[in-house]
Enzyme design. Structure first.
Site, short mmCIF file in Angstrom:
data_model
loop_
_atom_site.label_atom_id
_atom_site.label_comp_id
_atom_site.label_asym_id
_atom_site.label_seq_id
_atom_site.Cartn_x
_atom_site.Cartn_y
_atom_site.Cartn_z
N GLY A 194 0.84 -1.20 0.00
CA GLY A 194 0.00 0.00 0.00
C GLY A 194 0.87 1.24 0.00
O GLY A 194 1.98 1.22 0.57
N SER A 195 0.42 2.30 -0.65
CA SER A 195 1.25 3.50 -0.79
C SER A 195 0.40 4.75 -0.91
O SER A 195 0.75 5.67 -1.66
CB SER A 195 2.14 3.35 -2.02
OG SER A 195 1.31 3.13 -3.15
N GLY A 196 -0.74 4.78 -0.18
CA GLY A 196 -1.55 6.00 -0.14
C GLY A 196 -0.94 6.98 0.85
O GLY A 196 0.27 6.95 1.13
N ASN A 197 -1.79 7.82 1.42
CA ASN A 197 -1.35 8.86 2.34
C ASN A 197 -0.69 8.26 3.59
O ASN A 197 0.46 8.55 3.93
CB ASN A 197 -2.60 9.68 2.68
CG ASN A 197 -2.33 10.95 3.45
OD1 ASN A 197 -2.95 11.20 4.47
ND2 ASN A 197 -1.43 11.78 2.98
N TRP A 198 -1.39 7.34 4.24
CA TRP A 198 -0.87 6.72 5.47
C TRP A 198 0.22 5.69 5.13
O TRP A 198 1.22 5.57 5.84
CB TRP A 198 -2.02 6.09 6.24
CG TRP A 198 -1.74 5.49 7.60
CD1 TRP A 198 -2.33 4.37 8.10
CD2 TRP A 198 -0.87 5.99 8.65
NE1 TRP A 198 -1.87 4.13 9.38
CE2 TRP A 198 -0.98 5.10 9.74
CE3 TRP A 198 0.00 7.07 8.75
CZ2 TRP A 198 -0.27 5.27 10.92
CZ3 TRP A 198 0.73 7.24 9.93
CH2 TRP A 198 0.59 6.36 11.00
N GLY A 199 0.03 4.98 4.04
CA GLY A 199 1.04 4.00 3.62
C GLY A 199 2.39 4.68 3.40
O GLY A 199 3.44 4.15 3.78
N LYS A 208 -14.59 4.35 14.76
CA LYS A 208 -14.53 5.81 14.96
C LYS A 208 -14.77 6.56 13.65
O LYS A 208 -15.22 7.72 13.67
CB LYS A 208 -13.23 6.23 15.64
CG LYS A 208 -11.98 5.79 14.89
CD LYS A 208 -11.43 6.84 13.99
CE LYS A 208 -10.58 6.23 12.90
NZ LYS A 208 -9.75 7.19 12.19
N ARG A 266 -10.57 13.14 7.05
CA ARG A 266 -11.34 13.27 5.80
C ARG A 266 -12.80 12.85 5.95
O ARG A 266 -13.66 13.37 5.25
CB ARG A 266 -10.65 12.48 4.70
CG ARG A 266 -10.52 11.00 4.98
CD ARG A 266 -9.81 10.27 3.85
NE ARG A 266 -8.37 10.23 4.02
CZ ARG A 266 -7.60 9.24 3.59
NH1 ARG A 266 -8.11 8.23 2.92
NH2 ARG A 266 -6.31 9.26 3.78
N ASN A 267 -13.11 11.90 6.84
CA ASN A 267 -14.51 11.48 7.00
C ASN A 267 -15.36 12.64 7.51
O ASN A 267 -16.44 12.92 7.00
CB ASN A 267 -14.60 10.28 7.96
CG ASN A 267 -14.02 9.03 7.33
OD1 ASN A 267 -14.64 8.43 6.46
ND2 ASN A 267 -12.82 8.66 7.73
N1 LIG Z 1 -4.59 8.80 5.83
C1 LIG Z 1 -4.67 8.74 7.15
O1 LIG Z 1 -4.54 9.76 7.83
C2 LIG Z 1 -4.86 7.40 7.81
C3 LIG Z 1 -4.50 7.30 9.15
C4 LIG Z 1 -4.64 6.09 9.79
C5 LIG Z 1 -5.15 4.99 9.08
N2 LIG Z 1 -5.49 5.13 7.78
C6 LIG Z 1 -5.99 3.91 7.10
O2 LIG Z 1 -4.97 3.44 6.23
C7 LIG Z 1 -5.56 2.73 5.15
C8 LIG Z 1 -4.97 3.22 3.84
O3 LIG Z 1 -5.25 4.59 3.70
P1 LIG Z 1 -4.28 5.61 2.97
O4 LIG Z 1 -4.56 6.94 3.60
O5 LIG Z 1 -2.86 5.13 2.99
O6 LIG Z 1 -4.80 5.53 1.44
P2 LIG Z 1 -5.40 6.74 0.53
O7 LIG Z 1 -6.87 6.82 0.73
O8 LIG Z 1 -4.58 7.97 0.72
O9 LIG Z 1 -5.08 6.25 -0.95
C9 LIG Z 1 -5.80 5.29 -1.66
C10 LIG Z 1 -4.82 4.20 -2.06
O10 LIG Z 1 -5.54 3.14 -2.67
C11 LIG Z 1 -4.84 2.75 -3.84
N3 LIG Z 1 -5.76 2.08 -4.75
C12 LIG Z 1 -6.67 2.63 -5.59
N4 LIG Z 1 -7.31 1.65 -6.28
C13 LIG Z 1 -6.79 0.47 -5.84
C14 LIG Z 1 -7.04 -0.90 -6.15
N5 LIG Z 1 -7.96 -1.26 -7.04
N6 LIG Z 1 -6.32 -1.84 -5.49
C15 LIG Z 1 -5.39 -1.52 -4.57
N7 LIG Z 1 -5.10 -0.23 -4.23
C16 LIG Z 1 -5.81 0.75 -4.86
C17 LIG Z 1 -4.27 4.05 -4.36
O11 LIG Z 1 -3.22 3.80 -5.25
C18 LIG Z 1 -3.77 4.68 -3.08
O12 LIG Z 1 -2.52 4.19 -2.72
C19 LIG Z 1 -7.07 2.93 5.27
O13 LIG Z 1 -7.63 1.80 5.90
C20 LIG Z 1 -7.20 4.12 6.20
O14 LIG Z 1 -8.39 4.10 6.96
C21 LIG Z 1 -5.34 6.30 7.11
#
Ligand SMILES: NC(=O)c1ccc[n+]([C@@H]2O[C@H](COP(=O)([O-])OP(=O)(O)OC[C@H]3O[C@@H](n4cnc5c(N)ncnc54)[C@H](O)[C@@H]3O)[C@@H](O)[C@H]2O)c1
Length: 380
Positions: A34-39, A230, A294-295
């Site tokens: 995973g490589s989103g915001n938290w990743g 939450k 964001r929620n």
């Molecule tokens: N961002 C925060 O502040 C935060 C904090 C704590 C926990 N989290 C949790 O971490 C988890 C990941 O959130 P995030 O913020 O890293 O992600 P994000 O919402 O920032 O990004 C979405 C991610 O999903 C990927 N994606 C899109 N389509 C996809 C597919 N078909 N298959 C696989 N990946 C796909 C995107 O490339 C991107 O990396 C979530 O469960 C979130 O609740 C987030």
């Protein structure tokens, strides 16, 4: 605030090059799925520690769901060239030892420690792709908030990972808005583990920094459910903000939300500990998510628009590819409540879902009576 103790082993400074082949073989390799915001923030935290700690290989692999950027370049290439996730965490260097990899099988094949951090709706598909592709001795941790609802009942993401991949899976949750940790503002987090304290301590070492203080507790379900539920309460807080109902109303939503979170956790898993609700994953995460996050933000916009624009539309417009977890989690929680005949016991959790699908107006967020059964369970 009292000085924060250093995590054990945190001051070790040796690198991979200082070791014999045997020692190098004993080191753990870490891959982030995973490589989103938290990743991306998790990658930064972990990469700073693998460079310092002798128990880990320096390199941290990060599986990236490949995307083409508006410039025409691949996201993975840009991350490896600039050391930044320009789409999900712009402006933050991840660490030169982070290697982005678009091939999930290649990314996991050498790993002994897997960190799962994708939006929860993608995890079932990801697990299916990884069956038979990972090492036998892998330890996993999930940073993912959400659950899968199956005919036989709710399945937490850590259980999905354990069951499908045959691995032990801890969880890490907490008051962790990723963008704040990215710029090294102090926060705390909770690791939930099942039995193996030694493994939990290894995860603490991997994540701990002076600005990210991590505590381990033996309560996987409690930690994971707090982190998941939450987000539903935060939608309620967002409706209150959108309707400009004020801080007292928001505090009321948070209070009832915490009571319902606790009652729901205990009904599903009798092993959940009361003390878990006072860890970072409990009350602290609830507060930060209802104030920021964001929620709350998208729910505020939903209520401001009188519920006339869907969450899908607002998510696409406001979050630039990031995913909302609260709306799908509210639906999943509602399925559990209606399937088990618990709807009357959880008016806040049920109402949030009914508002989010347009069955009730946003103003319904304060229109219900708190049932005696839930009030009676308020023994925090
Ligand atoms: N961002 C925060 O502040 C935060 C904090 C704590 C926990 N989290 C949790 O971490 C988890 C990941 O959130 P995030 O913020 O890293 O992600 P994000 O919402 O920032 O990004 C979405 C991610 O999903 C990927 N994606 C899109 N389509 C996809 C597919 N078909 N298959 C696989 N990946 C796909 C995107 O490339 C991107 O990396 C979530 O469960 C979130 O609740 C987030």
């Amino acid at each position: 605030m009292a000085p924060i103790p250093e995590a054990p082993g945190i001051s070790e400074t040796a690198t991979d090059n200082n070791f014999s082949n045997d020692e190098a073989r004993d080191k753990s390799r870490v891959t982030i799925v995973g490589s989103g915001n938290w990743g991306s923030v998790a990658a930064k935290l972990i990469a700073s520690n693998t460079l310092k700690l002798t128990a880990f290989h320096d390199e941290v692999r990060m599986w990236v769901y490949e995307e083409t950027l508006p410039s025409g370049e691949k996201l993975t290439d840009v991350i490896n060239k600039t050391n930044e996730n320009v789409k999900y965490l712009p402006g933050i260097k991840l660490g030169k030892n982070v290697v982005a990899d678009p091939d999930i099988e290649n990314a996991v094949k050498e790993a002994n420690m897997l960190v799962f951090v994708t939006p929860h709706q993608f995890m079932e598909g990801i697990c299916k792709r990884l069956v038979g592709k990972i090492k036998a001795d892998v330890e996993a941790i999930s940073l993912i908030k959400g659950m899968e609802v199956k005919p036989e009942g709710p399945c937490m993401i850590s259980s999905l990972i354990s069951q499908q991949l045959g691995v032990n899976c801890c969880v890490l949750m907490g008051a962790n808005i990723a963008n704040e940790i990215a710029v090294e503002k102090f926060s705390e987090a909770t690791i939930g583990y099942r039995e193996n304290r030694v493994t939990a301590e290894k995860w603490v070492q991997l994540f701990y920094t002076p600005y990210f203080s991590v505590t381990a507790v033996q309560d996987v379900e409690g930690v994971e459910l707090c982190g998941t539920l939450k987000n539903v309460v935060a939608l309620g807080a967002g409706f209150v903000d959108g309707l400009e109902m004020g801080n007292n109303t928001k505090a009321a939503i948070m209070r009832l939300g915490l009571i319902e979170m606790k009652a729901f956790c205990k009904l599903l898993f009798s092993s959940v500990k009361d003390s878990t609700f006072f860890e970072s994953c409990g009350v602290a995460d609830l507060i930060t998510t209802c104030l920021g996050g964001r929620n709350r933000k998208v729910a505020e916009a939903f209520a401001k628009n009188g519920g006339n624009r869907s969450f899908d539309e607002l998510e696409a417009e406001m979050l630039q590819g990031q995913k909302l977890q609260g709306v799908s989690t509210a639906r999943e929680v509602y399925e559990v409540l209606s399937h088990r005949g618990w709807l009357q016991l959880f008016p806040l959790l049920a109402t949030v879902h009914e508002i989010s699908i347009g069955r009730l107006p946003p103003s319904a967020i304060v229109n219900y009576n708190e049932p005696k059964a839930v009030r009676g369970s308020n023994k925090l």
